[in-house]
Enzyme design. Structure first.
Site, PDB file in Angstrom:
ATOM      1  N   HIS A 231     103.768  54.968  77.430  1.00 13.28           N
ATOM      2  CA  HIS A 231     103.463  55.804  78.369  1.00 13.28           C
ATOM      3  C   HIS A 231     102.317  56.917  78.140  1.00 13.28           C
ATOM      4  O   HIS A 231     102.458  57.559  77.122  1.00 13.28           O
ATOM      5  CB  HIS A 231     104.823  56.750  78.768  1.00 13.28           C
ATOM      6  CG  HIS A 231     105.957  56.161  78.758  1.00 13.28           C
ATOM      7  ND1 HIS A 231     106.677  55.369  79.453  1.00 13.28           N
ATOM      8  CD2 HIS A 231     106.803  56.226  77.397  1.00 13.28           C
ATOM      9  CE1 HIS A 231     107.686  54.940  78.974  1.00 13.28           C
ATOM     10  NE2 HIS A 231     108.106  55.302  77.865  1.00 13.28           N
TER      11      HIS A 231
ATOM     12  N   THR B 104      89.957  38.134  39.434  1.00 12.40           N
ATOM     13  CA  THR B 104      89.547  36.978  40.156  1.00 12.40           C
ATOM     14  C   THR B 104      89.325  35.871  39.293  1.00 12.40           C
ATOM     15  O   THR B 104      89.619  34.423  39.792  1.00 12.40           O
ATOM     16  CB  THR B 104      88.311  37.232  41.089  1.00 12.40           C
ATOM     17  OG1 THR B 104      87.286  37.946  40.347  1.00 12.40           O
ATOM     18  CG2 THR B 104      88.614  38.199  42.181  1.00 12.40           C
TER      19      THR B 104
ATOM     20  N   GLY C 216      78.225  42.966  43.148  1.00 11.97           N
ATOM     21  CA  GLY C 216      77.689  42.010  42.209  1.00 11.97           C
ATOM     22  C   GLY C 216      76.213  41.466  42.571  1.00 11.97           C
ATOM     23  O   GLY C 216      75.872  41.251  43.787  1.00 11.97           O
TER      24      GLY C 216
ATOM     25  N   GLN D 191      99.963  33.568  40.946  1.00 13.47           N
ATOM     26  CA  GLN D 191      99.135  34.466  39.984  1.00 13.47           C
ATOM     27  C   GLN D 191     100.287  35.509  39.983  1.00 13.47           C
ATOM     28  O   GLN D 191     100.466  36.488  40.916  1.00 13.47           O
ATOM     29  CB  GLN D 191      97.974  34.982  40.493  1.00 13.47           C
ATOM     30  CG  GLN D 191      97.159  35.542  39.492  1.00 13.47           C
ATOM     31  CD  GLN D 191      96.033  36.583  40.038  1.00 13.47           C
ATOM     32  OE1 GLN D 191      95.952  36.741  41.231  1.00 13.47           O
ATOM     33  NE2 GLN D 191      95.256  36.939  39.072  1.00 13.47           N
TER      34      GLN D 191
ATOM     35  N   ALA E 117      96.078  36.607  46.273  1.00 12.59           N
ATOM     36  CA  ALA E 117      97.136  37.296  45.544  1.00 12.59           C
ATOM     37  C   ALA E 117      97.082  38.494  45.521  1.00 12.59           C
ATOM     38  O   ALA E 117      97.759  39.460  44.908  1.00 12.59           O
ATOM     39  CB  ALA E 117      97.072  36.515  44.185  1.00 12.59           C
ATOM     40  N   GLY E 118      95.796  39.327  45.877  1.00 15.86           N
ATOM     41  CA  GLY E 118      95.548  40.800  45.678  1.00 15.86           C
ATOM     42  C   GLY E 118      96.542  41.563  46.396  1.00 15.86           C
ATOM     43  O   GLY E 118      97.145  41.181  47.274  1.00 15.86           O
TER      44      GLY E 118
HETATM   45  P1  TTP Z   1      89.910  42.641  45.856  1.00 17.78           P
HETATM   46  O1  TTP Z   1      89.381  42.940  47.031  1.00 17.78           O
HETATM   47  O2  TTP Z   1      89.071  43.204  44.552  1.00 17.78           O
HETATM   48  O3  TTP Z   1      91.145  43.111  45.546  1.00 17.78           O
HETATM   49  P2  TTP Z   1      92.365  43.142  46.600  1.00 17.78           P
HETATM   50  O4  TTP Z   1      92.315  42.305  47.677  1.00 17.78           O
HETATM   51  O5  TTP Z   1      93.680  43.239  45.968  1.00 17.78           O
HETATM   52  O6  TTP Z   1      92.240  44.752  47.249  1.00 17.78           O
HETATM   53  P3  TTP Z   1      92.401  46.277  46.342  1.00 17.78           P
HETATM   54  O7  TTP Z   1      91.136  46.367  45.596  1.00 17.78           O
HETATM   55  O8  TTP Z   1      92.307  47.067  47.745  1.00 17.78           O
HETATM   56  O9  TTP Z   1      93.582  46.230  45.727  1.00 17.78           O
HETATM   57  O10 TTP Z   1      90.009  40.900  45.578  1.00 17.78           O
HETATM   58  C1  TTP Z   1      89.109  40.195  46.013  1.00 17.78           C
HETATM   59  C2  TTP Z   1      89.836  38.761  46.540  1.00 17.78           C
HETATM   60  O11 TTP Z   1      90.720  38.158  45.231  1.00 17.78           O
HETATM   61  C3  TTP Z   1      90.767  39.205  47.240  1.00 17.78           C
HETATM   62  O12 TTP Z   1      90.761  37.827  48.170  1.00 17.78           O
HETATM   63  C4  TTP Z   1      92.193  39.113  46.534  1.00 17.78           C
HETATM   64  C5  TTP Z   1      91.972  38.282  45.584  1.00 17.78           C
HETATM   65  N1  TTP Z   1      92.400  38.745  44.222  1.00 17.78           N
HETATM   66  C6  TTP Z   1      93.487  37.694  43.586  1.00 17.78           C
HETATM   67  O13 TTP Z   1      93.886  36.698  44.236  1.00 17.78           O
HETATM   68  N2  TTP Z   1      93.925  38.335  42.375  1.00 17.78           N
HETATM   69  C7  TTP Z   1      93.445  39.240  41.659  1.00 17.78           C
HETATM   70  O14 TTP Z   1      94.083  39.356  40.672  1.00 17.78           O
HETATM   71  C8  TTP Z   1      92.433  40.073  42.274  1.00 17.78           C
HETATM   72  C9  TTP Z   1      92.080  41.176  41.513  1.00 17.78           C
HETATM   73  C10 TTP Z   1      92.157  39.782  43.570  1.00 17.78           C
END
Ligand code: TTP
Length: 396
Positions: free
Chosen positions: A311, A84, A135, A78, A8-9
């Site tokens: 080209h 996450t 982490g 979401q 969802a990010g």
């Molecule tokens: P991130 O890599 O932290 O977030 P992102 O993928 O949106 O990238 P950026 O920081 O460049 O904006 O997320 C880790 C994983 O979690 C990734 O697979 C996306 C997902 N995620 C969600 O599904 N929902 C959320 O609210 C967040 C923050 C992340």
């Protein structure tokens, strides 16, 4: 076990590539990035995939539908990307037993994901040189059989085991998904992991290979990894006067014209047209309906759907988004004369890519005029144009 895949990010660090195509749907070899994660979960034995979608989520849904590789797929939306843990919580109604959670933008080695599913409760870890950026997991002193703690980006890391974003949780964790916001204002899954560690013996599963695909050069690295896994297959229309060396895949509906030399690993996707007289070097993905024309040399690059380099061009270590057009004679520099690592702008800041060779990242629909020169680590935003003969040294 069900597998929740987070997709969802917003992928802000991947811009401009993630502007119209969400990051999980960016091309990695013959499928979107997130499909590699879903494949890993299915191969490890997931009996259902729950995809958490948000930003541009409909394109994810359109790709997977309700069943993928014989496994049911369901969706949880979401609405706001607030972390996450919040993303997993969006899938809560789907959960009814032990469950796995995988980041939809990470590549994992399959053997580790197999072990993760077997060892539930478990968490994947990767040994890294600089753990303070991640982490970090601590393990029991008697031999690292289980995890005793997790701490975000510690100044003094207890181990060099970084959390690799893949978890197998006990059923009870479903009730622990609502965690307070962290210092950076996100509801983080590490707080859920911390709770599981307190209540269960959580096994650390060490990955041999892992890639977190957050920034454009990591998309190149993802393609280097997955293109190298392809076996030679020629289904398209290849001229007798073309030379294909090593693991080259030419999909049905693709054309390779006379005088072309392709050195694998390389993938020429359906509808793509290569040549005449082009030189494609590994690891390169030529996407669906893309064109690589006469006297073009291209290496270690991603050419997305509908893009033309028609080209007299050199393109190295670059990512071209969809429907990009490089005018005749456009050349990409991918190496500095002082041999220093190439920098790139991520969210307004110049950061090192850690690569000695890196070319250009062009957003969807960018167009260069004839004889444009592009300097290393350059970003062209979606829809940007350059004038004939320009030397572009700053992001546009
Ligand atoms: P991130 O890599 O932290 O977030 P992102 O993928 O949106 O990238 P950026 O920081 O460049 O904006 O997320 C880790 C994983 O979690 C990734 O697979 C996306 C997902 N995620 C969600 O599904 N929902 C959320 O609210 C967040 C923050 C992340």
């Amino acid at each position: 076990m069900k597998a929740v895949v987070l997709a969802a990010g917003q992928g802000t660090r991947m811009r401009p590539l993630s502007e119209s195509v969400p990051k999980p749907m960016l091309p990695v070899a013959d499928r979107p990035l997130v499909a590699h994660t879903v494949d890993a979960a299915i191969t490890a034995g997931a009996d259902e995939i729950v995809l958490v979608i948000g930003y541009e989520g409909e394109t994810v849904r359109d790709y997977f539908g309700s069943e993928y590789r014989g496994t049911p797929v369901s969706y949880a939306v979401q609405d706001e990307q607030t972390g996450t843990a919040d993303a997993v919580n969006a899938a809560r109604a789907h959960l009814d037993g032990p469950f796995a959670v995988l980041n939809g933008d990470n590549l994992y080695d399959q053997a580790a994901i197999d072990r993760l599913f077997e060892a539930c409760p478990a968490v994947c870890a990767i040994e890294v040189d600089e753990p303070s950026n991640y982490g970090v997991l601590s393990t029991d002193e008697s031999g690292g059989d289980y995890v005793t703690g997790i701490v975000e980006k510690p100044a003094e890391p207890p181990t060099n085991l970084a959390n690799a974003g893949a978890y197998a949780f006990p059923a009870e964790a479903r009730e622990w998904l609502e965690v307070p916001a962290s210092e950076r204002g996100e509801h983080e899954i590490t707080d859920v992991v911390a709770r599981v560690i307190e209540a269960y013996e959580m096994t650390p599963v060490t990955l041999e290979r892992w890639l977190d695909v957050g920034r454009p050069w990591e998309l190149l690295e993802a393609n280097e990894w997955k293109l190298a896994d392809l076996d030679r297959r020629i289904d398209g229309d290849v001229s007798e006067d073309a030379t294909l060396e090593g693991d080259v895949v030419v999909e049905d509906g693709a054309t390779v014209e006379p005088g072309v030399v392709i050195e694998g690993p390389a993938l020429i996707r359906e509808g793509a047209d290569v040549g005449p007289n082009a030189y494609v070097r590994g690891a390169t993905l030529v996407g669906p309906d893309a064109e690589v024309g006469h006297a073009v040399e291209i290496k270690n690059s991603v050419v997305s759907r509908g893009t033309s380099v028609s080209h007299l061009s050199y393109v190295g270590d670059s990512v071209l988004g969809r429907d990009v057009n490089l005018g005749a004679g456009t050349n990409v520099a991918n190496l500095r004369h002082d041999d220093a690592d190439i920098k790139f702008t991520v969210k307004g800041e110049r950061v090192t890519t850690g690569r000695r060779k890196f070319g250009v990242v062009a957003g969807d629909g960018a167009k260069t005029g004839i004889n444009t020169s592009l300097t290393p680590g350059l970003k062209l935003e979606s829809g940007v144009t350059t004038r004939p003969g320009e030397t572009v040294e700053r992001d546009r």
